[in-house]
Enzyme design. Sequence first.
Site, PDB file in Angstrom:
ATOM      1  N   CYS A   1     -19.454  29.222  42.417  1.00  0.00           N
ATOM      2  CA  CYS A   1     -19.706  30.540  42.990  1.00  0.00           C
ATOM      3  C   CYS A   1     -18.550  30.896  43.922  1.00  0.00           C
ATOM      4  CB  CYS A   1     -21.001  30.650  43.767  1.00  0.00           C
ATOM      5  SG  CYS A   1     -22.446  30.378  42.765  1.00  0.00           S
TER       6      CYS A   1
ATOM      7  N   ARG B   1     -14.411  29.974  39.852  1.00  0.00           N
ATOM      8  CA  ARG B   1     -15.488  29.255  40.532  1.00  0.00           C
ATOM      9  C   ARG B   1     -16.847  29.487  39.867  1.00  0.00           C
ATOM     10  NH1 ARG B   1     -13.763  27.613  45.674  1.00  0.00           N
ATOM     11  NH2 ARG B   1     -15.916  27.295  46.260  1.00  0.00           N
TER      12      ARG B   1
ATOM     13  N   TRP C   1     -21.970  30.916  39.411  1.00  0.00           N
ATOM     14  CA  TRP C   1     -22.162  29.780  38.496  1.00  0.00           C
ATOM     15  C   TRP C   1     -23.613  29.381  38.710  1.00  0.00           C
ATOM     16  CZ3 TRP C   1     -23.433  24.553  38.474  1.00  0.00           C
ATOM     17  CH2 TRP C   1     -23.035  23.838  37.346  1.00  0.00           C
TER      18      TRP C   1
ATOM     19  N   ASN D   1     -23.000  30.921  48.476  1.00  0.00           N
ATOM     20  CA  ASN D   1     -22.522  29.804  47.656  1.00  0.00           C
ATOM     21  C   ASN D   1     -23.128  28.538  48.243  1.00  0.00           C
ATOM     22  OD1 ASN D   1     -21.063  27.892  46.208  1.00  0.00           O
ATOM     23  ND2 ASN D   1     -19.259  28.065  47.502  1.00  0.00           N
ATOM     24  N   GLY D   2     -23.814  27.762  47.416  1.00  0.00           N
ATOM     25  CA  GLY D   2     -24.444  26.535  47.902  1.00  0.00           C
ATOM     26  C   GLY D   2     -25.837  26.408  47.321  1.00  0.00           C
TER      27      GLY D   2
ATOM     28  N   GLU E   1      -8.148  10.966  30.199  1.00  0.00           N
ATOM     29  CA  GLU E   1      -7.798  12.320  30.624  1.00  0.00           C
ATOM     30  C   GLU E   1      -7.442  13.202  29.407  1.00  0.00           C
ATOM     31  OE1 GLU E   1      -8.123  14.197  32.977  1.00  0.00           O
ATOM     32  OE2 GLU E   1      -6.562  15.702  32.944  1.00  0.00           O
TER      33      GLU E   1
ATOM     34  N   LYS F   1      -9.430  16.612  28.591  1.00  0.00           N
ATOM     35  CA  LYS F   1      -8.781  17.923  28.445  1.00  0.00           C
ATOM     36  C   LYS F   1      -9.175  18.551  27.118  1.00  0.00           C
ATOM     37  CE  LYS F   1      -7.961  18.565  31.602  1.00  0.00           C
ATOM     38  NZ  LYS F   1      -7.836  18.027  32.928  1.00  0.00           N
TER      39      LYS F   1
ATOM     40  N   GLU G   1     -13.039  19.603  27.028  1.00  0.00           N
ATOM     41  CA  GLU G   1     -13.515  20.681  27.905  1.00  0.00           C
ATOM     42  C   GLU G   1     -12.975  22.048  27.520  1.00  0.00           C
ATOM     43  OE1 GLU G   1     -12.486  20.508  32.115  1.00  0.00           O
ATOM     44  OE2 GLU G   1     -10.586  19.569  31.653  1.00  0.00           O
TER      45      GLU G   1
ATOM     46  N   HIS H   1     -15.091  -3.314  19.609  1.00  0.00           N
ATOM     47  CA  HIS H   1     -16.353  -3.776  20.195  1.00  0.00           C
ATOM     48  C   HIS H   1     -17.460  -2.735  20.046  1.00  0.00           C
ATOM     49  CE1 HIS H   1     -14.384  -7.315  21.714  1.00  0.00           C
ATOM     50  NE2 HIS H   1     -13.416  -6.541  22.159  1.00  0.00           N
TER      51      HIS H   1
ATOM     52  N   LYS I   1     -14.565  25.577  38.465  1.00  0.00           N
ATOM     53  CA  LYS I   1     -13.479  24.740  38.970  1.00  0.00           C
ATOM     54  C   LYS I   1     -13.905  23.888  40.166  1.00  0.00           C
ATOM     55  CE  LYS I   1      -8.673  24.335  39.482  1.00  0.00           C
ATOM     56  NZ  LYS I   1      -8.559  23.369  38.385  1.00  0.00           N
TER      57      LYS I   1
HETATM   58  C1  F6R Z   1     -11.275  18.696  34.648  1.00  0.00           C
HETATM   59  C2  F6R Z   1     -11.435  19.013  36.055  1.00  0.00           C
HETATM   60  C3  F6R Z   1     -12.548  18.370  36.790  1.00  0.00           C
HETATM   61  C4  F6R Z   1     -12.148  18.084  38.258  1.00  0.00           C
HETATM   62  C5  F6R Z   1     -13.352  17.569  39.040  1.00  0.00           C
HETATM   63  C6  F6R Z   1     -12.986  17.207  40.462  1.00  0.00           C
HETATM   64  O1  F6R Z   1     -10.162  19.337  34.103  1.00  0.00           O
HETATM   65  O2  F6R Z   1     -10.718  19.798  36.600  1.00  0.00           O
HETATM   66  O3  F6R Z   1     -12.980  17.205  36.166  1.00  0.00           O
HETATM   67  O4  F6R Z   1     -11.111  17.171  38.268  1.00  0.00           O
HETATM   68  O5  F6R Z   1     -14.357  18.547  39.065  1.00  0.00           O
HETATM   69  O6  F6R Z   1     -12.476  18.290  41.164  1.00  0.00           O
HETATM   70  P1  F6R Z   1     -11.694  18.089  42.511  1.00  0.00           P
HETATM   71  O7  F6R Z   1     -10.425  17.397  42.218  1.00  0.00           O
HETATM   72  O8  F6R Z   1     -11.462  19.478  43.046  1.00  0.00           O
HETATM   73  O9  F6R Z   1     -12.566  17.277  43.407  1.00  0.00           O
END
Ligand code: F6R
Length: 604
Positions: A2, A27, A71, A97-98, A477, A481, A484, A500, A599
């Site tokens: 949010c 957000r 969100w 937000n929260g 990672e 990527k 997602e 395994h 994010k």
């Molecule tokens: C994936 C991604 C998330 C963040 C995670 C932690 O591309 O961006 O997995 O890495 O939500 O976010 P931060 O680093 O802001 O704590």
Amino acid sequence: MCGIIGYVGFREARTVLLESLKRLDYRGYDSAGVAIIDKNLKVYKEIGEIANVEKKIPQLKGTTGVGHTRWATHGGVTKENAHPHLSCDKKIAIVHNGIIENYTKLKEDLKKKGHRFVSQTDSEVIAHLIDDVYKGNLEEAIFAAIKKIKGSYAIVAVSQDEPGKIVGVRNESPLVIGVGDSENFLASDITAFLKYTDRVMFLNDGELCVITANSIKVLNTNKKQIKKKEELITWDFTDAEKSGFPHFMLKEIYDQPDSIHHALRGRISEMEETITFPEPVEKLLKSEINSIHIVACGTSFYAGLVGKYLIEQHTNIPVFTEIASEYRYFGTRNESSLVIAITQSGETADTLAALREAQLSGSKTLVITNVIGSTATRIADGYILQQSGPEIGVAATKTFTSQIMVLFLIALKIALLQKKLGSDELYNYLFHLKALPRHVRDVLERSNDIIAIAKQLKDAKSVFFIGRGINYPLSLEGALKLKEISYIHAEGFAAGELKHGPFALLTKDTPVVAIVTQDETYEKILANIGEIKARGSPVIAIAEDKDTEIENHADFVLRFPVSSHVLPCIPITVVLQLLAYHVADLRKCPIDKPRNLAKSVTVE
Ligand code: F6R
């Protein structure tokens, strides 16, 4: 999670709020809405993109208002659940937000008093709590309301009876004041108002602020006015623009030659053969450390896993990596351990909770973050800024590589302190670190090769990524990527683990991306590739330019340059990022805003 914005000044609030919401939509993008005081309070909200709201708002002259991009947590994605939420008389509007944990009970009590609710959200109770005690002074009513609330919140509110004034308050959710000339802002983060001002004041938990066009008043929990320091943000507004790229993610991948360089800026000196951090960090690293615990979520957690390999390789300190949401309840802790929290946003609820937990148990705490003034920087004993510039795309890219750079500097610094690293070796490392931006540029210039492979992957149902040693977290990672942003199922594995269990899933339709570096694991990973090929699965190797052998093993090869073996993980990561990006682009996915994600995850 949010995004909230408040504006009061001389411009039309409509334009400022919409502009700011577009910068905050990473957000959350389930719904959006604004409330503007234009003689009386006017509210517009819609589900989906901010453009949907924009279409509905007429030209308004009002210069005070609040906005929200959602969100969804409590209550589905509906117009009624979109913010702003209103008091019964529709004169007070709030954005939140929260999470209000005790909202069910509060809602019942308020209903008994005659309040009418129109949404299923927890947030709506805030509007009614304020309404319940409002006697013409918004800050007084908000002080009374938050006394009843349990949970996390950043709240921004306006009242039609007090035009030209906005009140904001925070507890465990971010809220920052943007200081302008004859105008002021309140927002979840700096990028929301960076176009208008680079002067900010950060609020702490429990603080409430009252802003008008020409004044800012901050009060503590005892309603006592406190003086806030104004800080200057060095991020450039253009950093938060797409600059001609079709997506923020691609722009941010291409930012990496600069962001990698910036991660080193002000910290390394080849002349003096030193690595220097801010004083509190120096103090932490010089203290007695028996173990290091790295806590983080998602991509930042994978950077932490890379950090484990780097720190253990260069020092004699054992490193334990823990997913923040798990560490909070189950992690081991002691006073001589250093807990390093990695969080690009500095606001991830699970990471903050882990950090607080670590402090309670007496551990020393250090944060690696991209956001100055973020909550994490104010909890920990010391912090190191990534200096990556704002990252808007939901999928983390440049901040991941910067986190690795910072972790490597920490590893080298501890090695220096432990006298495990001589000045010649340090000089050599620093020299090669400075070559990394060039290697990244080299990978970026080969994007056509990556697009060709992306075409092979775009219709896959499932893709595996494998690596050994430090390449194992990179495989995690790479898979994250891809899944997602392209919605293709993807998994990362330590290459030795396939046999395994996961082997059972391999078919000729399961491409496997193998990360291959010419180190002590080389022969072993070639053997793994052989095992995979025997099952008929196509193998795409990501291999060094100098590797002449790999073509005899893999079906396709993507190359990266290395002049030494100092952090080849950086150019490899860029290959993985571009691969995921181009697959998602070919599949026409909404790359900057993947479904169901936001994010900054500010709820646990
Ligand atoms: C994936 C991604 C998330 C963040 C995670 C932690 O591309 O961006 O997995 O890495 O939500 O976010 P931060 O680093 O802001 O704590």
